[in-house]
Write a protein that holds these residues in place. Structure first.
Motif: not given
Length: 153
Positions: A43-57
């Motif tokens: 996490x850094x200010x201004x960034x777009x990040x993707x978070x995945x919960x692979x067990x739930x798809x």
């Protein structure tokens, strides 16, 4: 009918230095041990990040709005909700974390259901973090919350 606008708040005292607790939410190498399973980056200010919960798809694309080191993180999720983490050092080895989530949308029933789900989810995240940082125990709370919803890969 008046639209409701709930503010969800989950809080927890974690007996670790505030810098360590803050870092656990910034660094996906740590966060993946108690919350999501995969992240596109730190996490850094201004960034777009993707978070995945692979067990739930499922995944979420978040926009990091603000970061104030060891004090505050604010993000916006792809659904338009905003989440803020506030970190307060209470003693050398104690951090008090407050997570606030706002901006739910839909019908009043949808909004209430989203707020309740958020409250439960962020409470589990804080409990899982506490167990990890204070006792080096991985409780698997997020994965075990809905085992019948796991997707096969």
């Amino acid at each position: 009918m008046t639209e409701i606008k709930p503010v969800v708040q989950a809080e927890m005292l974690i007996r670790r230095p505030v810098e360590e607790v803050f870092e656990a939410f910034i660094d996906p190498e740590i966060t993946t041990k108690f919350w999501f399973t995969k992240s596109s980056g730190r996490l850094e200010a201004g960034r777009r990040i993707r978070w995945d919960w692979e067990m739930y798809g499922v995944s979420d694309e978040i926009h990091v709005l603000e970061i104030e080191p060891n004090k505050r993180i604010r993000i916006e999720s792809s659904d338009g909700t905003q989440t803020e983490w506030s970190f307060t050092s209470r003693a050398e080895q104690e951090a008090f974390v407050t997570i606030t989530n706002t901006g739910f949308s839909g019908s009043n029933e949808d909004i209430v259901n989203q707020a309740l789900d958020s409250m439960g989810g962020y409470t589990m995240v804080l409990c899982a973090l506490k167990a990890l940082l204070e006792h080096d125990i991985s409780l698997n709370l997020v994965a075990d919350r809905a085992p019948d919803a796991h997707v096969t890969q």
